[in-house]
Design a protein around this motif. Sequence first.
Motif, short mmCIF file in Angstrom:
data_model
loop_
_atom_site.label_atom_id
_atom_site.label_comp_id
_atom_site.label_asym_id
_atom_site.label_seq_id
_atom_site.Cartn_x
_atom_site.Cartn_y
_atom_site.Cartn_z
N LEU A 81 0.83 -1.22 0.00
CA LEU A 81 0.00 0.00 0.00
C LEU A 81 0.86 1.26 0.00
CD1 LEU A 81 -2.88 -0.98 2.44
CD2 LEU A 81 -3.10 -0.37 0.04
N LEU A 82 1.91 1.28 0.80
CA LEU A 82 2.80 2.44 0.85
C LEU A 82 3.49 2.67 -0.49
CD1 LEU A 82 4.37 2.09 4.40
CD2 LEU A 82 2.75 3.82 3.63
N LYS A 83 3.94 1.59 -1.14
CA LYS A 83 4.59 1.72 -2.45
C LYS A 83 3.61 2.23 -3.50
CE LYS A 83 8.27 -1.66 -1.83
NZ LYS A 83 8.81 -2.97 -2.22
N ALA A 84 2.39 1.71 -3.47
CA ALA A 84 1.37 2.17 -4.43
C ALA A 84 1.02 3.63 -4.20
CB ALA A 84 0.12 1.29 -4.32
N MET A 85 0.92 4.03 -2.92
CA MET A 85 0.63 5.42 -2.58
C MET A 85 1.77 6.32 -3.06
SD MET A 85 -0.75 6.89 1.12
CE MET A 85 -0.04 5.53 1.94
N HIS A 86 2.99 5.89 -2.86
CA HIS A 86 4.14 6.66 -3.30
C HIS A 86 4.12 6.84 -4.82
CE1 HIS A 86 8.23 7.44 -4.62
NE2 HIS A 86 8.52 7.86 -3.40
N ALA A 87 3.83 5.77 -5.56
CA ALA A 87 3.79 5.85 -7.02
C ALA A 87 2.71 6.83 -7.48
CB ALA A 87 3.54 4.46 -7.61
N GLU A 88 1.56 6.80 -6.84
CA GLU A 88 0.48 7.73 -7.21
C GLU A 88 0.90 9.17 -6.96
OE1 GLU A 88 -2.73 7.40 -8.51
OE2 GLU A 88 -2.20 5.33 -8.95
N LEU A 89 1.53 9.41 -5.81
CA LEU A 89 1.97 10.78 -5.48
C LEU A 89 3.10 11.24 -6.39
CD1 LEU A 89 1.78 10.55 -1.60
CD2 LEU A 89 0.37 12.00 -3.07
N ARG A 90 3.95 10.32 -6.78
CA ARG A 90 5.08 10.68 -7.65
C ARG A 90 4.60 10.99 -9.07
NH1 ARG A 90 8.00 5.86 -7.92
NH2 ARG A 90 6.61 5.41 -9.64
N ASP A 91 3.74 10.14 -9.61
CA ASP A 91 3.32 10.26 -11.02
C ASP A 91 2.13 11.21 -11.21
OD1 ASP A 91 5.33 8.44 -11.42
OD2 ASP A 91 3.96 6.72 -11.55
N ARG A 92 1.30 11.34 -10.19
CA ARG A 92 0.13 12.22 -10.21
C ARG A 92 -0.79 12.03 -11.43
NH1 ARG A 92 0.47 16.20 -6.15
NH2 ARG A 92 2.54 16.37 -5.30
N PRO A 93 -1.21 10.78 -11.68
CA PRO A 93 -2.16 10.59 -12.78
C PRO A 93 -3.52 11.18 -12.40
CG PRO A 93 -1.89 8.56 -11.57
CD PRO A 93 -0.90 9.55 -11.00
N SER A 94 -4.39 11.33 -13.35
CA SER A 94 -5.69 11.92 -13.06
C SER A 94 -6.43 11.07 -12.03
CB SER A 94 -6.46 12.07 -14.37
OG SER A 94 -7.55 11.26 -14.46
N GLY A 95 -7.03 11.75 -11.04
CA GLY A 95 -7.74 11.07 -9.97
C GLY A 95 -6.85 10.50 -8.88
N TYR A 96 -5.57 10.87 -8.91
CA TYR A 96 -4.63 10.28 -7.94
C TYR A 96 -5.00 10.59 -6.49
CZ TYR A 96 -2.34 14.72 -6.85
OH TYR A 96 -2.08 15.97 -6.40
N ASP A 97 -5.59 11.77 -6.25
CA ASP A 97 -5.88 12.15 -4.86
C ASP A 97 -6.90 11.21 -4.22
OD1 ASP A 97 -7.71 13.20 -6.67
OD2 ASP A 97 -8.13 14.97 -5.45
N GLY A 98 -7.91 10.81 -4.95
CA GLY A 98 -8.89 9.85 -4.42
C GLY A 98 -8.28 8.49 -4.19
N VAL A 99 -7.42 8.08 -5.12
CA VAL A 99 -6.75 6.78 -4.99
C VAL A 99 -5.83 6.79 -3.76
CG1 VAL A 99 -5.12 5.19 -6.10
CG2 VAL A 99 -6.91 6.30 -7.46
N VAL A 100 -5.08 7.88 -3.57
CA VAL A 100 -4.19 7.99 -2.42
C VAL A 100 -4.99 7.94 -1.12
CG1 VAL A 100 -2.62 9.55 -1.19
CG2 VAL A 100 -2.32 9.16 -3.63
N GLN A 101 -6.14 8.62 -1.09
CA GLN A 101 -6.97 8.58 0.11
C GLN A 101 -7.41 7.15 0.43
OE1 GLN A 101 -10.19 11.33 -0.44
NE2 GLN A 101 -8.90 13.12 -0.04
N ASN A 102 -7.78 6.39 -0.59
CA ASN A 102 -8.18 5.00 -0.37
C ASN A 102 -7.02 4.14 0.10
OD1 ASN A 102 -10.89 5.36 -0.99
ND2 ASN A 102 -10.55 5.07 -3.16
#
Length: 187
Positions: A34-55
């Motif tokens: 989960l931490l690695k996936a969250m890091h990837a979302e924050l690093r790449d910032r694809p569309s909708g990343y903020d909702g995915v990071v919250q989950n």
Amino acid sequence: EALTVLLPMSLHFANRARRRVPLEFSNPEPSTALLKAMHAELRDRPSGYDGVVQNYLAGFLALCCRSALENGFVRPGLDPNSPEARLEALRQYLDRHYAEPHTLEALAQRTGFSRTYLCRAFQKYSGRGVFEYIMERRIQGAMVDLRSASTKIMAIAMNNGFNDLSHFNRTFRRLAGVSPSVYRKKR
């Protein structure tokens, strides 16, 4: 129950003793993933990343709470009769039973300390007095109830160990910075 220990609902409830809360994961792979996936979302910032990071964060916090409830917060290998272990056991007991009435005599008896030593040691260990800690836990419980239920404020006060609504309102305002009704409206 464990989440308010890991992440206090108000900065006022933060750990004043700057004591780390140790967690032991029996299987660290899910939390690491989960931490690695969250890091990837924050690093790449694809569309909708903020909702995915919250989950992902919600899932990670759930795993942390589960670990805390399964394993407790006391470091493994700590002598269970040491003063630190007995104070942590008392703190965890108060986290579960904050709404019940407590006496200093009963709490001292539970730890095997004198009342005077318990007061000094708990203050040093947690950064707050025993009854200050209990009041803060009661207010945190009320904050959770105010966020998640449409129960009357008087019932919330009673369910969280207060026998007097005006005392609850004064304590809540002092610790949370707003009245219970204003807190509920904001949340």
